[in-house]
Design an enzyme around this catalytic site. Structure first.
Site, PDB file in Angstrom:
ATOM      1  N   SER A   8      74.242 -22.694  -9.693  1.00  0.00           N
ATOM      2  CA  SER A   8      75.457 -23.513  -9.617  1.00  0.00           C
ATOM      3  C   SER A   8      75.053 -24.932  -9.255  1.00  0.00           C
ATOM      4  CB  SER A   8      76.361 -22.944  -8.513  1.00  0.00           C
ATOM      5  OG  SER A   8      77.410 -23.829  -8.198  1.00  0.00           O
ATOM      6  N   TYR A  30      78.005 -19.246  -0.063  1.00  0.00           N
ATOM      7  CA  TYR A  30      77.773 -19.495  -1.498  1.00  0.00           C
ATOM      8  C   TYR A  30      76.676 -20.541  -1.687  1.00  0.00           C
ATOM      9  CZ  TYR A  30      79.134 -20.302  -6.419  1.00  0.00           C
ATOM     10  OH  TYR A  30      79.152 -20.416  -7.796  1.00  0.00           O
TER      11      TYR A  30
HETATM   12  P1  NAD Z   1      84.000 -14.236 -12.736  1.00  0.00           P
HETATM   13  O1  NAD Z   1      84.723 -13.850 -11.497  1.00  0.00           O
HETATM   14  O2  NAD Z   1      84.759 -14.565 -13.973  1.00  0.00           O
HETATM   15  O3  NAD Z   1      82.922 -13.129 -13.113  1.00  0.00           O
HETATM   16  C1  NAD Z   1      82.119 -12.523 -12.156  1.00  0.00           C
HETATM   17  C2  NAD Z   1      81.524 -11.283 -12.744  1.00  0.00           C
HETATM   18  O4  NAD Z   1      80.706 -10.655 -11.735  1.00  0.00           O
HETATM   19  C3  NAD Z   1      82.565 -10.241 -13.168  1.00  0.00           C
HETATM   20  O5  NAD Z   1      82.115  -9.570 -14.321  1.00  0.00           O
HETATM   21  C4  NAD Z   1      82.585  -9.286 -11.964  1.00  0.00           C
HETATM   22  O6  NAD Z   1      83.037  -7.983 -12.287  1.00  0.00           O
HETATM   23  C5  NAD Z   1      81.113  -9.295 -11.590  1.00  0.00           C
HETATM   24  N1  NAD Z   1      80.858  -8.852 -10.233  1.00  0.00           N
HETATM   25  C6  NAD Z   1      81.395  -9.310  -9.081  1.00  0.00           C
HETATM   26  N2  NAD Z   1      80.927  -8.614  -8.035  1.00  0.00           N
HETATM   27  C7  NAD Z   1      80.076  -7.689  -8.547  1.00  0.00           C
HETATM   28  C8  NAD Z   1      79.293  -6.656  -7.974  1.00  0.00           C
HETATM   29  N3  NAD Z   1      79.314  -6.404  -6.667  1.00  0.00           N
HETATM   30  N4  NAD Z   1      78.541  -5.884  -8.799  1.00  0.00           N
HETATM   31  C9  NAD Z   1      78.549  -6.099 -10.139  1.00  0.00           C
HETATM   32  N5  NAD Z   1      79.270  -7.059 -10.734  1.00  0.00           N
HETATM   33  C10 NAD Z   1      80.027  -7.838  -9.940  1.00  0.00           C
HETATM   34  O7  NAD Z   1      83.100 -15.468 -12.274  1.00  0.00           O
HETATM   35  P2  NAD Z   1      82.306 -16.597 -13.078  1.00  0.00           P
HETATM   36  O8  NAD Z   1      82.933 -17.883 -12.721  1.00  0.00           O
HETATM   37  O9  NAD Z   1      82.101 -16.235 -14.495  1.00  0.00           O
HETATM   38  O10 NAD Z   1      80.919 -16.551 -12.279  1.00  0.00           O
HETATM   39  C11 NAD Z   1      79.716 -16.064 -12.834  1.00  0.00           C
HETATM   40  C12 NAD Z   1      78.560 -16.721 -12.127  1.00  0.00           C
HETATM   41  O11 NAD Z   1      78.590 -18.128 -12.360  1.00  0.00           O
HETATM   42  C13 NAD Z   1      78.562 -16.550 -10.610  1.00  0.00           C
HETATM   43  O12 NAD Z   1      77.250 -16.339 -10.147  1.00  0.00           O
HETATM   44  C14 NAD Z   1      79.087 -17.883 -10.116  1.00  0.00           C
HETATM   45  O13 NAD Z   1      78.637 -18.175  -8.825  1.00  0.00           O
HETATM   46  C15 NAD Z   1      78.479 -18.810 -11.137  1.00  0.00           C
HETATM   47  N6  NAD Z   1      79.134 -20.113 -11.255  1.00  0.00           N
HETATM   48  C16 NAD Z   1      80.446 -20.202 -11.607  1.00  0.00           C
HETATM   49  C17 NAD Z   1      81.020 -21.463 -11.728  1.00  0.00           C
HETATM   50  C18 NAD Z   1      82.439 -21.648 -12.146  1.00  0.00           C
HETATM   51  O14 NAD Z   1      82.937 -22.791 -12.071  1.00  0.00           O
HETATM   52  N7  NAD Z   1      83.146 -20.629 -12.595  1.00  0.00           N
HETATM   53  C19 NAD Z   1      80.271 -22.596 -11.469  1.00  0.00           C
HETATM   54  C20 NAD Z   1      78.931 -22.459 -11.109  1.00  0.00           C
HETATM   55  C21 NAD Z   1      78.383 -21.201 -11.017  1.00  0.00           C
END
Ligand code: NAD
Length: 259
Positions: free
Chosen positions: A141, A154
């Site tokens: 991130s 985080y």
């Molecule tokens: P999201 O909530 O849409 O998806 C998260 C996914 O992780 C889902 O498929 C969920 O079922 C799975 N998950 C959660 N806990 C779990 C567990 N204990 N075991 C197995 N699977 C699990 O979130 P996202 O925004 O797509 O985030 C994905 C990644 O990207 C994360 O690591 C997040 O930190 C990172 N990220 C997101 C953003 C953003 O703006 N959305 C920015 C930077 C980084």
């Protein structure tokens, strides 16, 4: 990339799903992982198989548990033959001042966002070493590089992911195995929608206003990064063109960390 197999953790939603679809578009067989209603997951799985003519399976594993992470990789190898590409993407968020940060939430964020990356990588590397080819892509991130208030666990986890990325890259540098991190800014996924909704409630404004405020605060482009754009970055990292690109955080953050 036909014949290769990728495990994408947390791929039932958001960024992970975007990456899974982009890799499938290159002919890569996909192991999906993540939570959701069984029918919704089955729809995602079937759609990937029919849209891209690849094999796709879903393996249920709660990555908060180290043993479950290792079992996920073992089952992927058992069912697909090998794991060539590992995308450590699953992640959760909790926001709170450090003083009030519930210790159990700290533990879950560190377990899912950081320790799972360690366990899955450790389990996937031996097969990659045997074949002298592999790609590990860690979805970190902008918060792997800079901090924001209220995100102690985080930010600590994502900074940790970047450290782990560098160690794993160095430990495999003489092989055709690369380990890199993608550092997105805001992407409109359920994880961020929850933060927008909380912001709207806190500030007593509409969700639309809270969305504009959230973007203006950190992301100079004022446009969300999309899961498809991150998927394209993952495809590049898996290509031969990126064979010597290893151990780096790649920002795709609309200028967030340029400030
Ligand atoms: P999201 O909530 O849409 O998806 C998260 C996914 O992780 C889902 O498929 C969920 O079922 C799975 N998950 C959660 N806990 C779990 C567990 N204990 N075991 C197995 N699977 C699990 O979130 P996202 O925004 O797509 O985030 C994905 C990644 O990207 C994360 O690591 C997040 O930190 C990172 N990220 C997101 C953003 C953003 O703006 N959305 C920015 C930077 C980084």
């Amino acid at each position: 990339m036909k014949g290769k197999c990728a495990v994408v953790t947390g791929s039932t939603s958001g960024i992970g799903l975007g990456i899974a679809r982009a890799l499938a578009g290159q002919g890569v067989d996909i192991v999906l992982n993540g939570f959701g209603a069984p029918e919704a997951i089955e729809d995602i799985r079937k759609d990937i198989e029919t849209s891209f003519s690849v094999r796709a399976i879903h393996i249920d594993a709660d990555l908060a548990q180290g043993e479950a992470c290792r079992a996920l990789i073992a089952q992927a190898i058992a069912e697909m033959g090998q794991v060539d590409i590992l995308v450590n993407n699953a992640g959760i968020q909790h926001t709170s001042d450090i003083v009030d940060f519930p210790p159990e939430r700290w533990n879950s964020v560190i377990a899912i966002n950081l320790s799972a990356v360690f366990h899955c990588t450790a389990a996937a590397l031996p097969g990659m070493r045997e074949r002298d080819w592999g790609r590990v892509i860690n979805v970190a991130s902008a918060h792997g590089l800079v901090a924001s208030v209220g995100k102690a666990a985080y930010v600590a986890a994502k900074h940790g992911v970047l450290g782990l990325t560098k160690v794993a890259a160095l430990e495999n540098a003489t092989r055709h195995i690369t380990v890199n991190a993608i550092c997105p800014g805001w992407v409109l996924t359920p994880l961020v929608q929850a933060q927008i909704d909380a912001r709207a409630a806190r500030d007593g404004v509409t969700v639309e206003r809270a969305t504009v405020d959230l973007l203006s605060e950190k992301q100079p482009t004022r446009r969300f990064v999309t899961p498809e754009q991150i998927g394209a970055m993952a495809v590049y990292l898996c290509s031969e063109a990126a064979d010597t690109l290893t151990g780096v955080p790649l920002s795709i953050d609309g200028g967030w960390t340029a400030q």
